[in-house]
Design an enzyme around this catalytic site. Structure first.
Site, mmCIF file in Angstrom:
data_model
loop_
_atom_site.group_PDB
_atom_site.id
_atom_site.type_symbol
_atom_site.label_atom_id
_atom_site.label_comp_id
_atom_site.label_asym_id
_atom_site.label_seq_id
_atom_site.Cartn_x
_atom_site.Cartn_y
_atom_site.Cartn_z
ATOM 1 N N LYS A 56 0.831 -1.214 0.000
ATOM 2 C CA LYS A 56 0.000 0.000 0.000
ATOM 3 C C LYS A 56 0.862 1.260 0.000
ATOM 4 O O LYS A 56 0.499 2.281 -0.595
ATOM 5 C CB LYS A 56 -0.951 0.015 1.210
ATOM 6 C CG LYS A 56 -2.317 -0.533 0.890
ATOM 7 C CD LYS A 56 -2.432 -2.032 0.871
ATOM 8 C CE LYS A 56 -2.411 -2.727 -0.428
ATOM 9 N NZ LYS A 56 -2.500 -4.186 -0.344
ATOM 10 N N GLY A 277 -1.423 -17.258 -6.108
ATOM 11 C CA GLY A 277 -2.036 -17.720 -4.871
ATOM 12 C C GLY A 277 -0.993 -18.054 -3.811
ATOM 13 O O GLY A 277 0.220 -17.982 -4.073
ATOM 14 N N HIS A 450 -23.132 15.852 2.970
ATOM 15 C CA HIS A 450 -23.042 16.305 1.586
ATOM 16 C C HIS A 450 -21.987 17.391 1.470
ATOM 17 O O HIS A 450 -21.958 18.288 2.309
ATOM 18 C CB HIS A 450 -24.393 16.875 1.132
ATOM 19 C CG HIS A 450 -24.334 17.457 -0.251
ATOM 20 N ND1 HIS A 450 -24.296 16.668 -1.365
ATOM 21 C CD2 HIS A 450 -24.264 18.742 -0.673
ATOM 22 C CE1 HIS A 450 -24.230 17.445 -2.439
ATOM 23 N NE2 HIS A 450 -24.201 18.711 -2.043
HETATM 24 P P1 FAD Z 1 1.448 -14.120 8.449
HETATM 25 O O1 FAD Z 1 1.249 -12.669 8.339
HETATM 26 O O2 FAD Z 1 1.997 -14.841 7.276
HETATM 27 O O3 FAD Z 1 2.390 -14.331 9.711
HETATM 28 C C1 FAD Z 1 2.900 -15.577 10.054
HETATM 29 C C2 FAD Z 1 4.206 -15.372 10.799
HETATM 30 O O4 FAD Z 1 4.604 -16.618 11.362
HETATM 31 C C3 FAD Z 1 5.364 -14.909 9.931
HETATM 32 O O5 FAD Z 1 6.077 -13.897 10.598
HETATM 33 C C4 FAD Z 1 6.222 -16.155 9.795
HETATM 34 O O6 FAD Z 1 7.602 -15.860 9.639
HETATM 35 C C5 FAD Z 1 5.984 -16.798 11.138
HETATM 36 N N1 FAD Z 1 6.233 -18.240 11.194
HETATM 37 C C6 FAD Z 1 5.873 -19.196 10.326
HETATM 38 N N2 FAD Z 1 6.218 -20.413 10.805
HETATM 39 C C7 FAD Z 1 6.808 -20.198 12.005
HETATM 40 C C8 FAD Z 1 7.360 -21.038 12.994
HETATM 41 N N3 FAD Z 1 7.353 -22.383 12.875
HETATM 42 N N4 FAD Z 1 7.879 -20.472 14.098
HETATM 43 C C9 FAD Z 1 7.881 -19.126 14.266
HETATM 44 N N5 FAD Z 1 7.359 -18.275 13.357
HETATM 45 C C10 FAD Z 1 6.831 -18.814 12.252
HETATM 46 N N6 FAD Z 1 -4.384 -8.779 3.397
HETATM 47 C C11 FAD Z 1 -5.247 -7.775 3.631
HETATM 48 O O7 FAD Z 1 -6.189 -7.956 4.426
HETATM 49 N N7 FAD Z 1 -5.111 -6.544 3.042
HETATM 50 C C12 FAD Z 1 -4.102 -6.302 2.177
HETATM 51 O O8 FAD Z 1 -3.994 -5.193 1.663
HETATM 52 C C13 FAD Z 1 -3.185 -7.335 1.890
HETATM 53 N N8 FAD Z 1 -2.169 -7.117 1.053
HETATM 54 C C14 FAD Z 1 -1.274 -8.122 0.811
HETATM 55 C C15 FAD Z 1 -0.252 -7.880 -0.095
HETATM 56 C C16 FAD Z 1 0.666 -8.874 -0.372
HETATM 57 C C17 FAD Z 1 1.791 -8.592 -1.344
HETATM 58 C C18 FAD Z 1 0.570 -10.143 0.289
HETATM 59 C C19 FAD Z 1 1.576 -11.222 0.042
HETATM 60 C C20 FAD Z 1 -0.457 -10.390 1.186
HETATM 61 C C21 FAD Z 1 -1.393 -9.387 1.447
HETATM 62 N N9 FAD Z 1 -2.458 -9.593 2.316
HETATM 63 C C22 FAD Z 1 -3.361 -8.585 2.544
HETATM 64 C C23 FAD Z 1 -2.658 -10.868 3.011
HETATM 65 C C24 FAD Z 1 -2.129 -10.791 4.454
HETATM 66 O O9 FAD Z 1 -0.768 -10.419 4.426
HETATM 67 C C25 FAD Z 1 -2.298 -12.129 5.151
HETATM 68 O O10 FAD Z 1 -3.642 -12.553 5.053
HETATM 69 C C26 FAD Z 1 -1.932 -12.014 6.623
HETATM 70 O O11 FAD Z 1 -0.598 -11.594 6.782
HETATM 71 C C27 FAD Z 1 -2.132 -13.340 7.347
HETATM 72 O O12 FAD Z 1 -1.776 -13.215 8.687
HETATM 73 P P2 FAD Z 1 -1.235 -14.455 9.535
HETATM 74 O O13 FAD Z 1 -0.983 -13.925 10.891
HETATM 75 O O14 FAD Z 1 -2.157 -15.590 9.380
HETATM 76 O O15 FAD Z 1 0.111 -14.899 8.838
HETATM 77 P P1 NAI Z 2 -5.059 -14.734 -6.023
HETATM 78 O O1 NAI Z 2 -5.686 -15.993 -5.587
HETATM 79 O O2 NAI Z 2 -5.694 -13.446 -5.702
HETATM 80 O O3 NAI Z 2 -4.866 -14.765 -7.606
HETATM 81 C C1 NAI Z 2 -4.117 -15.753 -8.241
HETATM 82 C C2 NAI Z 2 -4.463 -15.726 -9.724
HETATM 83 O O4 NAI Z 2 -3.531 -16.545 -10.405
HETATM 84 C C3 NAI Z 2 -5.851 -16.294 -9.998
HETATM 85 O O5 NAI Z 2 -6.561 -15.411 -10.840
HETATM 86 C C4 NAI Z 2 -5.557 -17.629 -10.659
HETATM 87 O O6 NAI Z 2 -6.558 -18.028 -11.572
HETATM 88 C C5 NAI Z 2 -4.240 -17.329 -11.360
HETATM 89 N N1 NAI Z 2 -3.435 -18.514 -11.645
HETATM 90 C C6 NAI Z 2 -3.241 -19.603 -10.867
HETATM 91 N N2 NAI Z 2 -2.403 -20.464 -11.484
HETATM 92 C C7 NAI Z 2 -2.054 -19.909 -12.675
HETATM 93 C C8 NAI Z 2 -1.209 -20.303 -13.746
HETATM 94 N N3 NAI Z 2 -0.554 -21.449 -13.725
HETATM 95 N N4 NAI Z 2 -1.100 -19.455 -14.800
HETATM 96 C C9 NAI Z 2 -1.750 -18.279 -14.849
HETATM 97 N N5 NAI Z 2 -2.583 -17.859 -13.850
HETATM 98 C C10 NAI Z 2 -2.713 -18.654 -12.780
HETATM 99 O O7 NAI Z 2 -3.552 -14.833 -5.456
HETATM 100 P P2 NAI Z 2 -2.418 -13.733 -5.291
HETATM 101 O O8 NAI Z 2 -2.630 -12.575 -6.181
HETATM 102 O O9 NAI Z 2 -1.162 -14.510 -5.376
HETATM 103 O O10 NAI Z 2 -2.631 -13.245 -3.811
HETATM 104 C C11 NAI Z 2 -2.643 -14.194 -2.752
HETATM 105 C C12 NAI Z 2 -3.567 -13.770 -1.678
HETATM 106 O O11 NAI Z 2 -2.993 -12.711 -0.916
HETATM 107 C C13 NAI Z 2 -4.894 -13.193 -2.157
HETATM 108 O O12 NAI Z 2 -5.811 -14.196 -2.508
HETATM 109 C C14 NAI Z 2 -5.338 -12.448 -0.947
HETATM 110 O O13 NAI Z 2 -5.903 -13.351 -0.049
HETATM 111 C C15 NAI Z 2 -4.031 -11.916 -0.399
HETATM 112 N N6 NAI Z 2 -3.855 -10.524 -0.814
HETATM 113 C C16 NAI Z 2 -4.788 -9.612 -0.436
HETATM 114 C C17 NAI Z 2 -4.690 -8.306 -0.834
HETATM 115 C C18 NAI Z 2 -5.755 -7.353 -0.443
HETATM 116 O O14 NAI Z 2 -6.546 -7.682 0.423
HETATM 117 N N7 NAI Z 2 -5.818 -6.169 -1.044
HETATM 118 C C19 NAI Z 2 -3.568 -7.826 -1.635
HETATM 119 C C20 NAI Z 2 -2.667 -8.882 -2.016
HETATM 120 C C21 NAI Z 2 -2.810 -10.167 -1.587
#
Ligand code: FAD
Ligand code: NAI
Length: 471
Positions: A56, A277, A450
């Site tokens: 973000k 994914g 508004h």
């Molecule tokens: P995580 O955040 O993955 O935290 C797990 C933690 O556990 C990590 O620090 C990991 O290192 C640690 N860990 C793992 N195994 C062990 C172990 N055995 N011992 C100790 N530590 C360990 N979600 C949103 O809602 N809004 C967004 O805008 C958004 N943007 C995203 C953008 C990107 C690029 C990505 C990749 C994800 C985004 N997400 C977003 C998804 C969001 O980041 C995840 O849903 C969220 O972080 C999940 O939280 P969690 O606590 O389950 O796991």
């Molecule tokens: P995603 O599930 O959103 O999208 C993956 C896309 O890849 C799908 O459209 C799928 O059909 C496609 N795909 C799968 N296999 C493929 C292949 N072999 N070739 C071409 N296309 C293929 O997963 P993404 O973008 O990796 O994000 C993972 C998750 O992280 C999201 O589902 C979401 O839960 C979280 N996230 C949330 C954000 C938010 O809340 N704004 C921002 C970024 C991530």
């Protein structure tokens, strides 16, 4: 060996929030987290370090650049020669991450949560308690009356395109040292469109290759159609129904071959983001040795109270599946902590907001019309375009609309779908209304300031009974 009421493995939004709430409720708590950033422990998991927050920050910086270059003139502001200092932009992003990850460490101290850095591992049960290993610079063992597994998720790799070099997952895509001229993205999901947008705005030519025949197929079709139209207008080049057949990184360029419409296409990119994914992360947890049940896709199996098959072992967040969202993980963290403290925490999975932070933004909560029909409901809907909203005109951003879907029998709002300016914030009102079981008429009768964008939500609600005023 120190003994805690709760030991949490994972310090992301699920784990750290569970830790704070459990401590607030009087439990003794330790949180073990393995995440390292720039060689240092960094709490906050994927979300704060390499996910929600840094993405973000870059979306905001790149949108300001886009605004200066392409929209400022329409407001009568003439700026010439705007340039990118990518190092500074990435530095600002890093400082936002530092503030928030440091903030979690501060909250742990404030709430007396003991923080351990290292890999947490379920070792064995001993006299009704769990012995949990911490494998870090100083390895140790803790005793826990209860364990919460919150180990999150990791990016899914494609066998044809393993991560490394110019082929990156989300963390690499947040750290390019120069703007790639040609960027390929495999997967037109949330990461694909958010990070594809960032680099396009900064000057990359971006091609998105998607396996499915359509865009955001779980979203409202009208929302997905409008968003796709806008992204294509901005220059994102989407290809659907694509089958990737070969990927090769020669250290300079990434060569990708794919099947599209019966033809084999070859393309080359400076960088390739693979965003197809995410998978549950259980490596190093000791799941198999202690018999923790995982489903066929590797998610930790839980019951409706987050309890796994093992006594006093709970699991939350990305590692249990469902929506992989930070706010879903956080609310599960609160719920499980409350359950452990003898309260009745729960999460309403029917009303979890989804937001995609592109421009225009996309947001929804509740059911689409198709999903409602599948449940046997008859629906009525109202839609209101931002082009008829005064504030949107003032902003010079009239793209998109708000759609409110209500149960035709009761008028209860069951879904709200938006694409347009600031809908990431507008969706909160819809979530509150649905959480309280409000009707479209309720929403239409609530006074909205508004001129605000939120008037589009009110008008869409009035539109359910064909009573919108301004269209
Ligand atoms: P995580 O955040 O993955 O935290 C797990 C933690 O556990 C990590 O620090 C990991 O290192 C640690 N860990 C793992 N195994 C062990 C172990 N055995 N011992 C100790 N530590 C360990 N979600 C949103 O809602 N809004 C967004 O805008 C958004 N943007 C995203 C953008 C990107 C690029 C990505 C990749 C994800 C985004 N997400 C977003 C998804 C969001 O980041 C995840 O849903 C969220 O972080 C999940 O939280 P969690 O606590 O389950 O796991
Ligand atoms: P995603 O599930 O959103 O999208 C993956 C896309 O890849 C799908 O459209 C799928 O059909 C496609 N795909 C799968 N296999 C493929 C292949 N072999 N070739 C071409 N296309 C293929 O997963 P993404 O973008 O990796 O994000 C993972 C998750 O992280 C999201 O589902 C979401 O839960 C979280 N996230 C949330 C954000 C938010 O809340 N704004 C921002 C970024 C991530």
């Amino acid at each position: 060996m120190d003994t805690y009421d709760v030991v949490i493995i994972g310090g992301g939004p699920g784990g750290y929030v569970a830790a704070i709430r459990a401590a607030q409720l009087g439990l003794s708590v330790a949180c073990i987290d393995a995440f390292t950033r720039d060689g240092k422990p960094s709490l906050g998991g994927t979300c704060l370090n390499i996910g929600c927050i840094p993405s973000k920050a870059l979306l905001d910086s790149s949108e300001k650049f886009e605004m200066i270059n392409h929209e400022a003139a329409e407001h009568g502001i003439l700026v010439e020669g705007a340039k990118i200092d990518l190092g500074r932009m990435l530095g600002r992003k890093a400082s936002v991450v530092d503030k928030l990850t440091g903030g979690v460490a501060y909250l742990f101290k404030k709430n007396k949560v003991r923080s351990y850095h290292g890999l947490g591992k379920l070792l064995r049960q001993d006299e009704g308690q769990w012995v949990v290993g911490v494998e870090g610079s100083e390895s140790s063992e803790l005793r826990a009356k209860n364990v919460i597994v919150a180990t999150g998720s990791s990016p899914r790799a494609l066998a044809l395109a393993p991560f490394g070099g110019n082929i990156v997952e989300n963390s690499g895509a947040l750290e390019f040292s120069a703007v790639p001229q040609k960027l390929g993205v495999i997967g037109a999901g949330v990461i694909g469109v958010e990070l594809g947008s960032v680099w396009r705005r900064l000057g990359a030519s971006v091609t998105v290759l998607e396996a499915l025949p359509g865009f955001l197929m779980s979203a409202d079709p009208a929302v997905a159609k409008e968003a796709l139209k806008q992204f294509q207008k901005q220059g994102l080049d989407f290809h659907f129904s694509v089958g990737i057949t070969a990927v090769q990184d020669d250290g300079h360029k990434v060569h990708v071959s794919y099947q599209e419409g019966g033809q084999t296409v070859s393309a080359e990119y400076d960088k390739l983001i693979v965003s197809v994914g995410r998978l549950p992360h259980t490596a190093g947890l000791g799941a198999e040795a202690v018999g923790l049940d995982l489903d066929e896709r590797g998610f930790v199996k839980i019951d409706s109270h987050y309890h796994t098959n093992l006594p006093n072992v709970y699991a939350i967040g990305d590692v249990v599946g469902g929506a992989m969202l930070a706010h879903k993980a956080e609310d599960e963290g609160v719920a499980v902590a409350e359950i452990l403290a003898g309260q009745s925490g729960h999460v309403n999975y029917d009303v979890i907001p989804w937001v995609i932070y592109t421009s225009p933004e996309i947001a929804w909560a509740g059911l689409t019309e198709a999903a409602a029909k599948e449940k046997g409901l008859t629906v009525r809907s109202g839609q209101f375009p931002f082009s008829a909203n005064g504030r949107a005109l003032g902003h010079n951003d009239t793209r998109g609309f708000v759609k409110v879907i209500a149960d035709a029998a009761t008028d209860r709002v069951i879904g709200v779908h938006m694409v347009g300016p600031n809908v990431s914030e507008l969706i909160a009102e819809a979530v509150v209304l649905m959480e309280f079981g409000g009707s479209a008429e309720d929403l239409g009768r609530i006074v909205h300031a508004h001129p605000t964008l939120s008037e589009a939500v009110k008008e869409a609600a009035m539109g359910v009974s064909k009573m919108a005023i301004h269209m």
